[in-house]
Design a protein around this motif. Structure first.
Motif: not given
Lengths: 112, 112
Positions: B37, B40-43
């Motif tokens: 995580q 800005g990219h999440g999971l």
């Protein structure tokens, strides 16, 4: 990989206001899940929606699955500071897949 | 509590060194996942496993390997850590017949 797009990315509102978070895809999902994550913790499941058009309520949170099963929304009524957190939608990529894919999340701040 | 333990919880390592993160479950579930995580990219899914010695790549598997020699343990190895692998890593398990995943508390890895 089936992309899940969430909007807005950030949301800051006053206590008592209503808000809606969206999760959209160009692909059909057999189900979509919503998770909430607090700082320093892993995501925790809020709800799973399975049927197109389905609406589920969890106290002040209302979840809806689009008729075509390509999108979902989360509506919070009368937001409280305790609602602050990162909200993530997730779904499995493709029929028979076990790859659980997440959107980038919506970071919600509820100001007292 | 879903019975998932990640270790270590925090680690600082130098560029070029090997690093292994451990995920241990007490639930005896087949499906286990490793995510990273980043803001800005999440999971993002790194690797997942659907049984002992059965693993598959996720969307960001480059630079990572996994092993699962026992049902309860899923190991993530960075063969030669790089600064781009600085992240928070989450392990998850999926109960049979269910779509939701349960997450560990995460490992914060810093590569200097």
């Amino acid at each position: 990989t089936q992309l899940l797009e969430q909007s807005p990315q950030f949301l800051s509102i006053q206590e008592g206001e209503n808000l809606t978070v969206y999760c959209n895809s160009s692909s059909v999902f057999s189900s979509l899940q919503w998770y909430r994550q607090e700082p320093g913790e892993g995501p925790v499941l809020l709800v799973t929606v399975v049927t197109g058009g389905e609406v589920k309520k969890l106290k002040r949170l209302t979840f809806q699955f689009g008729d075509a099963r390509k999108d979902s929304s989360l509506h919070i009524t009368a937001a409280q500071p305790g609602d602050t957190g990162l909200y993530l939608c997730a779904g499995y990529s493709g029929a028979g897949s076990y790859q659980l894919t997440f959107g980038k999340g919506t970071k919600l701040s509820v100001i007292p | 509590d879903a019975g998932i333990t990640q270790s270590p919880r925090h680690k600082v390592t130098e560029t070029g060194t090997p690093v292994t993160l451990r995920c241990h479950q007490t639930e005896n579930h087949r499906y286990m996942y490793w995510y990273r995580q980043d803001p800005g990219h999440g999971l993002r899914l790194i690797h997942y496993s659907y049984g002992v010695k059965d693993t598959d790549k996720g969307e960001v598997s480059d630079g990572y390997s996994v092993s699962r020699s026992k049902t309860e343990d899923f190991l993530l190895t960075l063969e030669s850590a790089t600064s781009s692998q600085t992240s928070v890593y989450f392990c998850a398990i999926k109960p049979p017949g269910k779509t939701e995943a349960f997450f560990g508390q995460g490992t914060r890895l810093t590569v200097v």
